[in-house]
Design an enzyme around this catalytic site. Sequence first.
Site, PDB file in Angstrom:
ATOM      1  N   LYS A 114       0.816  -1.219   0.000  1.00 10.68           N
ATOM      2  CA  LYS A 114       0.000   0.000   0.000  1.00 10.68           C
ATOM      3  C   LYS A 114       0.850   1.270   0.000  1.00 10.68           C
ATOM      4  O   LYS A 114       0.429   2.290  -0.531  1.00 10.68           O
ATOM      5  CB  LYS A 114      -0.970   0.006   1.187  1.00 10.68           C
ATOM      6  CG  LYS A 114      -2.094  -1.008   1.000  1.00 10.68           C
ATOM      7  CD  LYS A 114      -3.330  -0.676   1.807  1.00 10.68           C
ATOM      8  CE  LYS A 114      -4.469  -1.580   1.354  1.00 10.68           C
ATOM      9  NZ  LYS A 114      -5.673  -1.453   2.158  1.00 10.68           N
ATOM     10  N   LYS A 198      -5.153  -8.797  -5.833  1.00 15.91           N
ATOM     11  CA  LYS A 198      -6.481  -9.067  -5.277  1.00 15.91           C
ATOM     12  C   LYS A 198      -7.481  -8.002  -5.740  1.00 15.91           C
ATOM     13  O   LYS A 198      -7.093  -6.859  -6.022  1.00 15.91           O
ATOM     14  CB  LYS A 198      -6.426  -9.156  -3.748  1.00 15.91           C
ATOM     15  CG  LYS A 198      -6.208  -7.850  -3.042  1.00 15.91           C
ATOM     16  CD  LYS A 198      -6.564  -7.975  -1.567  1.00 15.91           C
ATOM     17  CE  LYS A 198      -6.536  -6.590  -0.941  1.00 15.91           C
ATOM     18  NZ  LYS A 198      -7.279  -6.452   0.263  1.00 15.91           N
ATOM     19  N   LYS A 201     -10.997  -2.241  -3.464  1.00 16.32           N
ATOM     20  CA  LYS A 201     -11.799  -1.023  -3.645  1.00 16.32           C
ATOM     21  C   LYS A 201     -10.953   0.096  -4.230  1.00 16.32           C
ATOM     22  O   LYS A 201     -11.446   0.953  -4.934  1.00 16.32           O
ATOM     23  CB  LYS A 201     -12.311  -0.499  -2.298  1.00 16.32           C
ATOM     24  CG  LYS A 201     -13.178  -1.444  -1.530  1.00 16.32           C
ATOM     25  CD  LYS A 201     -13.685  -0.732  -0.276  1.00 16.32           C
ATOM     26  CE  LYS A 201     -13.825  -1.675   0.873  1.00 16.32           C
ATOM     27  NZ  LYS A 201     -12.678  -1.697   1.779  1.00 16.32           N
TER      28      LYS A 201
HETATM   29  N1  AQP Z   1     -10.079  -9.625  -2.965  1.00 18.70           N
HETATM   30  C1  AQP Z   1     -10.448 -10.130  -1.819  1.00 18.70           C
HETATM   31  N2  AQP Z   1     -10.672 -11.454  -1.681  1.00 18.70           N
HETATM   32  C2  AQP Z   1     -11.069 -11.993  -0.486  1.00 18.70           C
HETATM   33  N3  AQP Z   1     -11.267 -11.248   0.634  1.00 18.70           N
HETATM   34  C3  AQP Z   1     -11.051  -9.920   0.536  1.00 18.70           C
HETATM   35  N4  AQP Z   1     -11.155  -8.924   1.421  1.00 18.70           N
HETATM   36  C4  AQP Z   1     -10.821  -7.751   0.826  1.00 18.70           C
HETATM   37  N5  AQP Z   1     -10.498  -7.954  -0.439  1.00 18.70           N
HETATM   38  C5  AQP Z   1     -10.634  -9.294  -0.673  1.00 18.70           C
HETATM   39  C6  AQP Z   1     -11.563  -9.123   2.805  1.00 18.70           C
HETATM   40  O1  AQP Z   1     -12.634  -8.233   3.072  1.00 18.70           O
HETATM   41  C7  AQP Z   1     -12.548  -7.798   4.435  1.00 18.70           C
HETATM   42  C8  AQP Z   1     -12.634  -6.320   4.489  1.00 18.70           C
HETATM   43  O2  AQP Z   1     -11.518  -5.766   3.834  1.00 18.70           O
HETATM   44  P1  AQP Z   1     -11.248  -4.211   3.944  1.00 18.70           P
HETATM   45  O3  AQP Z   1     -12.159  -3.504   3.040  1.00 18.70           O
HETATM   46  O4  AQP Z   1     -11.315  -3.803   5.341  1.00 18.70           O
HETATM   47  O5  AQP Z   1      -9.774  -4.003   3.549  1.00 18.70           O
HETATM   48  P2  AQP Z   1      -8.904  -4.504   2.385  1.00 18.70           P
HETATM   49  O6  AQP Z   1      -8.534  -5.926   2.580  1.00 18.70           O
HETATM   50  O7  AQP Z   1      -7.774  -3.558   2.274  1.00 18.70           O
HETATM   51  O8  AQP Z   1      -9.883  -4.415   1.141  1.00 18.70           O
HETATM   52  P3  AQP Z   1      -9.708  -3.603  -0.157  1.00 18.70           P
HETATM   53  O9  AQP Z   1     -10.884  -3.811  -1.019  1.00 18.70           O
HETATM   54  O10 AQP Z   1      -8.394  -3.906  -0.783  1.00 18.70           O
HETATM   55  O11 AQP Z   1      -9.788  -2.132   0.346  1.00 18.70           O
HETATM   56  P4  AQP Z   1      -8.822  -0.928   0.058  1.00 18.70           P
HETATM   57  O12 AQP Z   1      -8.674  -0.901  -1.409  1.00 18.70           O
HETATM   58  O13 AQP Z   1      -9.559   0.221   0.629  1.00 18.70           O
HETATM   59  O14 AQP Z   1      -7.558  -1.226   0.776  1.00 18.70           O
HETATM   60  C9  AQP Z   1     -11.227  -8.342   4.993  1.00 18.70           C
HETATM   61  O15 AQP Z   1     -11.499  -9.501   5.751  1.00 18.70           O
HETATM   62  C10 AQP Z   1     -10.453  -8.713   3.759  1.00 18.70           C
HETATM   63  O16 AQP Z   1      -9.575  -9.795   4.012  1.00 18.70           O
END
Ligand code: AQP
Length: 334
Positions: A114, A198, A201
């Site tokens: 990140k 992965k 968002k």
């Molecule tokens: N691609 C994914 N596959 C499986 N699980 C996922 N999670 C996120 N992306 C995937 C799981 O969703 C929960 C919440 O995640 P989060 O939104 O708190 O944070 P993150 O993992 O950082 O998700 P993003 O979408 O990548 O958000 P941004 O882009 O804002 O950083 C967690 O349990 C995560 O494992």
Amino acid sequence: MSKKKIVFSGVQPTGNLHLGNYLGALKNFVSLQSKMQCIYCVVDLHAITTFQKPDELKKNVLETVASFLAAGLNPEKSIIFNQSAVPGHAELSWILNCVSRVGWLNRMTQFKDKAGSDKEKASVGLYIYPNLMAADILLYKATHVPVGADQKQHLELSRDIAQKFNNDFNCRDFFPLPEPLIQKNISRVMSLRDGTKKMSKSEESDYSRINLQDSADEIMKKIKKAKSDSEQIPDSLKSLENKPEALNLINIYSEISKVNLEKVLNEMSGKEYSFLKTKLAEILVSEITPIGKEIKKLLQDRSHLEAILKKGKRKASIIAEENLKNIREKVGLI
Ligand code: AQP
């Protein structure tokens, strides 16, 4: 040690929730709520580790709550609240900053991903994010944490922090060592544009993900445009080893249709990926669009969502305060 099983997990209000959040986390949240005491948190303090526009953050918190409810969480069964409403998260996080080690944080791959190439410019919050996550979990003495596979390393750090606290303050078993609950079949949903990343968002291209609020047309367009493979669908998983985009589509299809991977390959081998894409788009539309419609409906009644957060905050605060009292005592804070 308390034998009570307590589930804690959080989701960042950083935008529209997507299929990865749904399959990797939310579905698991829902299935656990009738089995254990579940605490689900909209982690707004985590979100601000990267800059969020204040008005958007407020909107995203409510949207995340609406997504929780639309996916099937029941506020009568689960405690649903936002992290900043319970100040104990920040207080315990500071205490744990003093327990956690710099060397441990330096190994966290999510920070490296990140923060990108210019780590000097990343916020300190982003660097110590895993300590706040440990505080979220340990504040409720949670025993189980449903997460996607991307969070496994942070969970391991939470266990190390809990263990060190128990050793440092001579209070064996004070904090339970939290267990990750990771979906077996699809623990990581990948981007539709690049199967090595992965689904996320914050990825710039909206074509990389299926958002829970996408319309049927958007879902069909995104699946049609998703990267797959120029060859036909093979008959074995082994042949998909170096084809991450194709494997991702098949994995998603298998998970949503509840047909195991081998059976899907048996059914589809020799066919073009367009065949899989048509079927995948159909089942995604029928699984995701009702959730999207429900989210939109719930968002019409802001005060209902705020009331759920307020009630959740009250319940969470009772547990947090009780545990914090004991934590302060252990550390020697008067
Ligand atoms: N691609 C994914 N596959 C499986 N699980 C996922 N999670 C996120 N992306 C995937 C799981 O969703 C929960 C919440 O995640 P989060 O939104 O708190 O944070 P993150 O993992 O950082 O998700 P993003 O979408 O990548 O958000 P941004 O882009 O804002 O950083 C967690 O349990 C995560 O494992």
